[in-house]
Design a protein around this motif. Structure first.
Motif, PDB file in Angstrom:
ATOM      1  N   PRO A 132       0.801  -1.225   0.000  1.00 18.34           N
ATOM      2  CA  PRO A 132       0.000   0.000   0.000  1.00 18.34           C
ATOM      3  C   PRO A 132       0.832   1.273   0.000  1.00 18.34           C
ATOM      4  N   GLN A 133       0.460   2.160  -0.912  1.00 19.26           N
ATOM      5  CA  GLN A 133       1.076   3.476  -1.082  1.00 19.26           C
ATOM      6  C   GLN A 133       2.542   3.412  -1.505  1.00 19.26           C
ATOM      7  N   LYS A 134       3.007   2.212  -1.882  1.00 19.27           N
ATOM      8  CA  LYS A 134       4.398   2.071  -2.315  1.00 19.27           C
ATOM      9  C   LYS A 134       4.533   1.364  -3.661  1.00 19.27           C
ATOM     10  N   THR A 135       3.931   0.193  -3.790  1.00 23.60           N
ATOM     11  CA  THR A 135       4.201  -0.642  -4.964  1.00 23.60           C
ATOM     12  C   THR A 135       2.963  -1.392  -5.414  1.00 23.60           C
ATOM     13  N   LEU A 136       2.726  -1.355  -6.703  1.00 22.48           N
ATOM     14  CA  LEU A 136       1.710  -2.184  -7.342  1.00 22.48           C
ATOM     15  C   LEU A 136       2.338  -2.788  -8.595  1.00 22.48           C
ATOM     16  N   VAL A 137       2.467  -4.113  -8.620  1.00 19.60           N
ATOM     17  CA  VAL A 137       3.057  -4.797  -9.764  1.00 19.60           C
ATOM     18  C   VAL A 137       2.008  -5.707 -10.389  1.00 19.60           C
ATOM     19  N   LEU A 138       1.787  -5.527 -11.678  1.00 19.22           N
ATOM     20  CA  LEU A 138       0.841  -6.333 -12.440  1.00 19.22           C
ATOM     21  C   LEU A 138       1.620  -7.260 -13.360  1.00 19.22           C
ATOM     22  N   ARG A 139       1.132  -8.498 -13.498  1.00 19.47           N
ATOM     23  CA  ARG A 139       1.811  -9.476 -14.336  1.00 19.47           C
ATOM     24  C   ARG A 139       0.880  -9.961 -15.438  1.00 19.47           C
ATOM     25  N   SER A 140       1.434 -10.114 -16.628  1.00 24.46           N
ATOM     26  CA  SER A 140       0.685 -10.629 -17.765  1.00 24.46           C
ATOM     27  C   SER A 140       1.497 -11.735 -18.420  1.00 24.46           C
ATOM     28  N   SER A 141       0.886 -12.912 -18.590  1.00 21.03           N
ATOM     29  CA  SER A 141       1.564 -14.059 -19.199  1.00 21.03           C
ATOM     30  C   SER A 141       0.630 -14.618 -20.270  1.00 21.03           C
ATOM     31  N   VAL A 142       1.042 -14.504 -21.535  1.00 19.12           N
ATOM     32  CA  VAL A 142       0.149 -14.893 -22.623  1.00 19.12           C
ATOM     33  C   VAL A 142       0.871 -15.776 -23.643  1.00 19.12           C
ATOM     34  N   VAL A 143       0.091 -16.662 -24.254  1.00 19.57           N
ATOM     35  CA  VAL A 143       0.583 -17.526 -25.321  1.00 19.57           C
ATOM     36  C   VAL A 143       0.479 -16.773 -26.637  1.00 19.57           C
ATOM     37  N   LEU A 144       1.522 -16.856 -27.442  1.00 16.09           N
ATOM     38  CA  LEU A 144       1.502 -16.238 -28.765  1.00 16.09           C
ATOM     39  C   LEU A 144       1.054 -17.263 -29.801  1.00 16.09           C
TER      40      LEU A 144
END
Length: 225
Positions: A132-144
């Motif tokens: 909270p109020q420091k870090t937000l990391v989003l991850r995306s993993s997709v097949v091509l």
């Protein structure tokens, strides 16, 4: 005529090679570090370890005229079918305008939660790190090539894929301001195909979208302040 044609061919190739070399050496490093200081670029951030052998990375930054506690709610509510991404809405939010106010129903976020990447919900980001109020990391993993999501923790990695993070890191700055640093890291295969796409398309596209997000966050935070 044949001699002239063959003479022109190598010249075009040399010009193209020189242009690509100049872009790679002079333009691309600036593109990947827009607005960030050398210290911010060199620093490690939470979430970097999720893609340890990254093929590509960028670090961009801006200063917002409010303390982290006032910037954080705007980040918490990001996502399609939520507040949007505050970027070019026609490109990444189905044409729906991103929110210009804080919405209480979108302020609850937990690790593992999915945030729609597209209005259909067929692709998504997963909340990977949340401080909270420091870090937000989003991850995306997709097949091509179709963009179907997969779970990188399953131990089964597709032959063609992109695994990436999009991290937002807040730090207090002088005069009740916030330094917002955005770090991306990605790993993709097959590299013979994905590297040219990264260099010639995805990296410039990310700059366009990220700087637009910075601008719109600045507008919203300033108005609220």
């Amino acid at each position: 005529m044949h001699t002239d044609r063959f003479a022109r061919g190598p010249s075009v190739s040399l010009v193209a090679a020189a242009s690509l070399g100049a872009y790679t050496a002079l333009v691309r490093p600036r593109l990947l570090t827009w607005g960030a200081s050398s210290d911010e670029v060199a620093r490690a951030y939470p979430g970097d370890e999720l893609v340890p052998d990254a093929d590509g990375s960028s670090t961009m930054a801006t200063t917002l005229p409010a303390p982290p506690g006032e910037v954080w709610p705007w980040l918490l509510q990001m996502g399609c079918n939520r507040a949007g991404w505050y970027s070019w809405d026609r490109l990444d939010n189905g044409g729906r305008p991103s929110a210009d106010r804080i919405v209480g129903d979108w302020q609850r976020l937990v690790v593992g939660q999915r945030l729609d990447a597209v209005p259909s919900g067929d692709a998504w980001f997963t909340v990977a790190v949340l401080e909270p109020q420091k870090t937000l990391v989003l991850r995306s993993s997709v097949v091509l090539p179709f963009g179907r999501p997969f779970d990188p923790s399953s131990g089964t990695v597709p032959g063609a894929y992109v695994d990436s993070i999009w991290g937002f890191h807040l730090a207090p700055a002088a005069e009740d301001m916030t330094r917002l640093v955005v770090r991306t890291r990605s790993r993709s295969r097959p590299r013979l195909l994905t590297r040219p796409l990264d260099v010639l398309f995805w990296e410039p596209a990310h700059l366009v979208m990220q700087t637009r997000q910075f601008h719109n966050l600045l507008t919203r935070v300033s108005a609220r302040a």
